[in-house]
Design a protein around this motif. Structure first.
Motif, PDB file in Angstrom:
ATOM      1  N   ASN A 336       0.814  -1.226   0.000  1.00 31.35           N
ATOM      2  CA  ASN A 336       0.000   0.000   0.000  1.00 31.35           C
ATOM      3  C   ASN A 336       0.843   1.270   0.000  1.00 31.35           C
ATOM      4  N   ARG A 337       1.972   1.220  -0.676  1.00 33.08           N
ATOM      5  CA  ARG A 337       2.793   2.407  -0.843  1.00 33.08           C
ATOM      6  C   ARG A 337       2.473   3.071  -2.179  1.00 33.08           C
ATOM      7  N   PRO A 338       2.710   4.361  -2.313  1.00 40.61           N
ATOM      8  CA  PRO A 338       2.384   5.045  -3.563  1.00 40.61           C
ATOM      9  C   PRO A 338       3.325   4.639  -4.699  1.00 40.61           C
ATOM     10  N   SER A 339       2.836   4.817  -5.906  1.00 41.74           N
ATOM     11  CA  SER A 339       3.648   4.540  -7.094  1.00 41.74           C
ATOM     12  C   SER A 339       4.675   5.636  -7.301  1.00 41.74           C
ATOM     13  N   THR A 340       5.723   5.303  -8.031  1.00 42.79           N
ATOM     14  CA  THR A 340       6.720   6.288  -8.431  1.00 42.79           C
ATOM     15  C   THR A 340       6.925   6.184  -9.936  1.00 42.79           C
ATOM     16  N   PRO A 341       7.200   7.274 -10.612  1.00 50.14           N
ATOM     17  CA  PRO A 341       7.367   7.221 -12.069  1.00 50.14           C
ATOM     18  C   PRO A 341       8.673   6.540 -12.469  1.00 50.14           C
ATOM     19  N   PHE A 342       8.646   5.934 -13.616  1.00 47.93           N
ATOM     20  CA  PHE A 342       9.851   5.291 -14.155  1.00 47.93           C
ATOM     21  C   PHE A 342      10.805   6.355 -14.686  1.00 47.93           C
ATOM     22  N   ARG A 343      12.069   6.224 -14.338  1.00 47.55           N
ATOM     23  CA  ARG A 343      13.099   7.129 -14.831  1.00 47.55           C
ATOM     24  C   ARG A 343      14.160   6.296 -15.550  1.00 47.55           C
ATOM     25  N   TYR A 344      14.316   6.576 -16.815  1.00 46.42           N
ATOM     26  CA  TYR A 344      15.286   5.820 -17.606  1.00 46.42           C
ATOM     27  C   TYR A 344      16.678   6.412 -17.436  1.00 46.42           C
ATOM     28  N   ARG A 345      17.619   5.545 -17.153  1.00 43.86           N
ATOM     29  CA  ARG A 345      19.013   5.958 -17.044  1.00 43.86           C
ATOM     30  C   ARG A 345      19.725   5.570 -18.334  1.00 43.86           C
ATOM     31  N   ASP A 346      20.136   6.546 -19.095  1.00 42.70           N
ATOM     32  CA  ASP A 346      20.716   6.311 -20.413  1.00 42.70           C
ATOM     33  C   ASP A 346      22.193   5.946 -20.281  1.00 42.70           C
ATOM     34  N   PHE A 347      22.535   4.732 -20.735  1.00 43.03           N
ATOM     35  CA  PHE A 347      23.917   4.276 -20.716  1.00 43.03           C
ATOM     36  C   PHE A 347      24.602   4.444 -22.063  1.00 43.03           C
ATOM     37  N   GLY A 348      23.955   5.185 -22.967  1.00 41.66           N
ATOM     38  CA  GLY A 348      24.580   5.495 -24.242  1.00 41.66           C
ATOM     39  C   GLY A 348      24.265   4.482 -25.332  1.00 41.66           C
ATOM     40  N   ASN A 349      24.794   4.756 -26.515  1.00 40.68           N
ATOM     41  CA  ASN A 349      24.608   3.908 -27.687  1.00 40.68           C
ATOM     42  C   ASN A 349      25.938   3.322 -28.128  1.00 40.68           C
ATOM     43  N   LEU A 350      25.896   2.053 -28.542  1.00 39.88           N
ATOM     44  CA  LEU A 350      27.086   1.393 -29.062  1.00 39.88           C
ATOM     45  C   LEU A 350      26.710   0.627 -30.316  1.00 39.88           C
ATOM     46  N   ALA A 351      27.601   0.609 -31.273  1.00 40.87           N
ATOM     47  CA  ALA A 351      27.417  -0.212 -32.470  1.00 40.87           C
ATOM     48  C   ALA A 351      28.779  -0.610 -33.002  1.00 40.87           C
ATOM     49  N   THR A 352      28.935  -1.882 -33.327  1.00 42.94           N
ATOM     50  CA  THR A 352      30.177  -2.332 -33.946  1.00 42.94           C
ATOM     51  C   THR A 352      29.999  -2.420 -35.450  1.00 42.94           C
ATOM     52  N   ALA A 358      34.109   0.494 -34.470  1.00 44.70           N
ATOM     53  CA  ALA A 358      32.847   0.649 -33.759  1.00 44.70           C
ATOM     54  C   ALA A 358      32.643   2.134 -33.484  1.00 44.70           C
ATOM     55  N   VAL A 359      31.443   2.467 -33.010  1.00 48.12           N
ATOM     56  CA  VAL A 359      31.162   3.831 -32.556  1.00 48.12           C
ATOM     57  C   VAL A 359      30.465   3.738 -31.209  1.00 48.12           C
ATOM     58  N   VAL A 360      30.776   4.674 -30.325  1.00 45.20           N
ATOM     59  CA  VAL A 360      30.219   4.718 -28.975  1.00 45.20           C
ATOM     60  C   VAL A 360      29.801   6.145 -28.672  1.00 45.20           C
ATOM     61  N   HIS A 361      28.580   6.307 -28.141  1.00 47.56           N
ATOM     62  CA  HIS A 361      28.118   7.623 -27.697  1.00 47.56           C
ATOM     63  C   HIS A 361      27.539   7.468 -26.300  1.00 47.56           C
ATOM     64  N   TRP A 362      28.191   8.070 -25.328  1.00 43.72           N
ATOM     65  CA  TRP A 362      27.726   8.033 -23.949  1.00 43.72           C
ATOM     66  C   TRP A 362      27.881   9.424 -23.358  1.00 43.72           C
ATOM     67  N   ARG A 363      26.739  10.087 -23.145  1.00 45.87           N
ATOM     68  CA  ARG A 363      26.724  11.467 -22.667  1.00 45.87           C
ATOM     69  C   ARG A 363      27.592  12.340 -23.570  1.00 45.87           C
TER      70      ARG A 363
END
Length: 422
Positions: A336-352, A358-363
């Motif tokens: 019976n606790r209240p809900s909290t909104p989902f917060r996405y933590r972005d760890f960046g994009n990677l592609a080989t 490869a290319v990497v983008h993180w912040r």
């Protein structure tokens, strides 16, 4: 397990479903996980199975084995046909049904051909191990067919490969195909030169890797072209047949076209009666519950939700975070606790893109080339489930790095069993 405990049904053993299950390990609930496959699949490396770099067990593990020590979980191998969210029942393909108190729907996505479903027979996609093994067989047999065919035009068609879609999967497939043709198969055939194979990456938009910054997208294109990939942007494919594909006004004879251009959400989302976006994803509340159904949660590729004013992308880290959050919200409901909104933590994009590319983008960090490739390699090995998987993948990649060889180039079944063409 006591029948008095609240029953949580989780549909889908992918990233979202598995991480939700683990997050409920010490909760006073009983859990039933339902999946039509008996394994969890590390989808980001599926293209490596399709291109013979890894074997299926390297990137997959049985769900029962993963969850063997979690006593509040029962795994059910079954296909979910429909869901009655108000009656709180899940109907299975064998005619049985399972009642639930809470439902987490994590059934993922499938291929989308933008209204051209007939293309599916000629341009397979890559979502499951079955897809990967079928594609691997077809790719390897294409070179065998070219070797055996005396007709130059037919031979050229067998050596013509097209990948439709310039996202990470398309880029990774195209780069790997070029490496196989120019390095792995070199000197192995007597009547063809695999290095003469044409590998084309087709992207309808203005650039490949559209989710990356412009400069990294441009670097990725240059790296692809150095590998020998022909990159075509700005023009969509208008037709795909058993004989080839049409790009603009040109028809190109090709016996291998791979679809990596779009995804559609699982049709199970329609059972919930909630609003859907254009891709069929369910518009969920901020806490990932379905509107007017606080006991039903949708996570992963099937969920459409914003975080900090931005749409949450359909990537593995997002699915894991959603799964954990849905589990927390079930705990909140139980206490019976209240809900909290989902917060996405972005760890960046990677592609080989290929060997040492490869290319990497993180912040604010942007990497390309060798350093990005090592970053990509470490991230993927780290997130594989199970020590054996990490060790095997690392050893296989080390061998491939030094030798250009690919360890899973075995064609199963008779060559005559291949459907022509697929």
């Amino acid at each position: 397990m006591s029948e008095a405990k609240q029953h949580v049904v989780i549909v889908g053993g992918g990233f979202g479903g598995l991480w939700a299950t683990r997050a409920l390990a010490d909760a006073d609930v009983r859990i039933t996980m339902i999946d039509r496959h008996n394994h969890h699949l590390f989808q980001p490396l599926l293209y490596q199975v399709a291109t013979a770099g890894l074997s299926a067990p390297d990137i997959a593990a049985p769900l029962r084995h993963i969850l063997r020590r979690q006593g509040n979980v029962e795994v059910r191998l079954a296909e979910v046909e429909r869901i009655e969210p108000l009656a709180r029942r899940v109907h299975l393909g064998d005619g049985s049904e399972i009642a639930f108190d809470f439902l987490i729907l994590a059934s993922g996505a499938t291929h989308a051909y933008f209204g051209n479903d007939a293309w599916a027979a000629h341009a397979p996609g890559l979502k499951t191990l079955d897809d990967a093994l079928h594609l691997r067989r077809h790719l390897l047999l294409a070179f065998e067919r070219a070797e055996a065919d005396p007709d130059p035009a037919a031979r050229a068609a067998w050596l013509n490969f097209a990948v439709v879609g310039g996202g990470p999967t398309g880029v990774e497939l195209a780069g790997t195909l070029a490496e196989i043709a120019r390095h792995t198969l070199r000197n192995e055939f007597r009547h063809i030169d695999p290095g003469q194979a044409r590998v084309r990456l087709i992207e309808a938009g203005p650039r490949v890797l559209a989710s990356f910054p412009d400069d990294l997208s441009a670097r990725a294109r240059r790296q692809l072209e150095r590998l020998g990939v022909e990159v075509s942007t700005g023009t969509p494919v208008s037709d795909i047949t058993s004989a080839g594909y049409r790009l603009g006004g040109e028809f190109v004879a090709a016996r291998t076209v791979i679809w990596a251009a779009g995804v559609a959400a699982s049709p199970l989302g329609r059972c919930l009666g909630a609003p859907l976006d254009r891709a069929g994803r369910v518009h969920v509340e901020a806490d990932l519950s379905v509107p007017d159904l606080p006991h039903v949660f949708v996570v992963g590729d099937l969920a459409s939700v914003d975080s900090d004013g931005k749409p949450v992308p359909g990537v593995a880290p997002a699915a894991k975070q959603m799964g954990r959050h849905a589990a927390r919200m079930i705990r909140a409901r139980l206490s019976n606790r209240p809900s909290t909104p989902f917060r996405y933590r972005d760890f960046g994009n990677l592609a080989t893109i290929g060997r040492m590319a490869a290319v990497v983008h993180w912040r604010r960090l942007k990497l390309s080339g060798l350093l990005a490739w090592w970053f990509w390699l470490a991230a993927h090995v780290f997130f594989l489930i199970g020590f054996r998987n990490r060790l095997v993948v690392l050893l296989n990649w080390a061998w491939a790095y030094w030798s250009y060889q690919r360890s899973a180039r075995i064609i199963f079944g008779g060559a005559q069993d291949e459907e022509s063409p697929s």
